[in-house]
Scaffold this active site. Structure first.
Site, PDB file in Angstrom:
ATOM      1  N   GLU A  45      21.542  83.491 -43.860  1.00  0.00           N
ATOM      2  CA  GLU A  45      20.497  84.002 -42.970  1.00  0.00           C
ATOM      3  C   GLU A  45      20.549  83.348 -41.595  1.00  0.00           C
ATOM      4  OE1 GLU A  45      20.181  82.704 -46.116  1.00  0.00           O
ATOM      5  OE2 GLU A  45      18.158  83.098 -46.829  1.00  0.00           O
ATOM      6  N   CYS A  49      15.012  80.364 -48.290  1.00  0.00           N
ATOM      7  CA  CYS A  49      14.477  79.015 -48.481  1.00  0.00           C
ATOM      8  C   CYS A  49      13.490  78.725 -47.342  1.00  0.00           C
ATOM      9  CB  CYS A  49      15.622  78.008 -48.470  1.00  0.00           C
ATOM     10  SG  CYS A  49      16.346  77.753 -46.836  1.00  0.00           S
ATOM     11  N   HIS A  91      23.421  78.473 -43.831  1.00  0.00           N
ATOM     12  CA  HIS A  91      22.994  79.483 -44.791  1.00  0.00           C
ATOM     13  C   HIS A  91      23.302  80.857 -44.186  1.00  0.00           C
ATOM     14  CE1 HIS A  91      19.786  76.965 -47.119  1.00  0.00           C
ATOM     15  NE2 HIS A  91      20.861  76.240 -46.825  1.00  0.00           N
ATOM     16  N   CYS A 115      15.185  78.817 -43.746  1.00  0.00           N
ATOM     17  CA  CYS A 115      15.521  80.162 -43.272  1.00  0.00           C
ATOM     18  C   CYS A 115      14.269  80.981 -42.996  1.00  0.00           C
ATOM     19  CB  CYS A 115      16.416  80.863 -44.283  1.00  0.00           C
ATOM     20  SG  CYS A 115      18.035  80.075 -44.442  1.00  0.00           S
TER      21      CYS A 115
END
Length: 158
Positions: A60, A88, A58, A91
């Site tokens: 992040e 999410c 992801h 993260c």
């Protein structure tokens, strides 16, 4: 929020949006992120789950890895992450563990958001660290990119 803070946040979110636009060209979910400390960008990237065949890729997570390498420390105290979509649980948990100071996001994630939409990992009083959260920065632009991606995806499935 005062207008100078909003202007500052909008300027950094513009970099995250550029990353999200790049992800869109690669058929990745268009989420972009940057991480900043003391006004200096330590890392910027976009989702790369499809490209890397990695569930943890992801935006992040990638920018936190860059910042940790640059700072030579897993603690990211004093850092702000700008991300185009609400983090999410994975993260948000990593941000909490890294002791990130603040997260600024564009649009909410009503299906998996962990900064208040579904969960609130970033402000959970039972955890040892809590982050400041600023939602809704450049929200419409962030949402528009996601809408383009998912509309394209639905058309491809027909």
């Amino acid at each position: 929020m005062d207008t100078s803070t909003y202007k500052f946040d909008s300027e950094f979110m513009a970099y995250a949006l550029e990353e999200a636009e790049h992800a869109l060209t690669l058929d990745e979910v268009p989420i972009g992120a940057i991480i900043v400390k003391d006004g200096q960008v330590l890392g910027k990237d976009h989702n790369r789950r499809e490209t890397h065949h990695d569930v943890t890729a992801h935006a992040e997570m990638l920018v936190m890895r860059y910042a940790c390498e640059k700072l030579k420390n897993w603690r990211l105290m004093g850092c702000t992450i700008y991300v185009t979509m609400e983090p999410c649980p994975m993260c948000a948990g990593a941000m909490q563990q890294a002791r990130v100071a603040r997260v600024v996001y564009g649009c909410a994630d009503p299906k998996a958001g962990a900064a208040g939409s579904i969960f609130n990992i970033l402000d959970e009083p039972n955890l040892s660290h809590r982050l400041r959260v600023t939602p809704g920065i450049e929200e419409e632009k962030c949402q528009d990119l996601l809408n383009i991606f998912f509309k394209r995806l639905r058309l491809e499935k027909k």
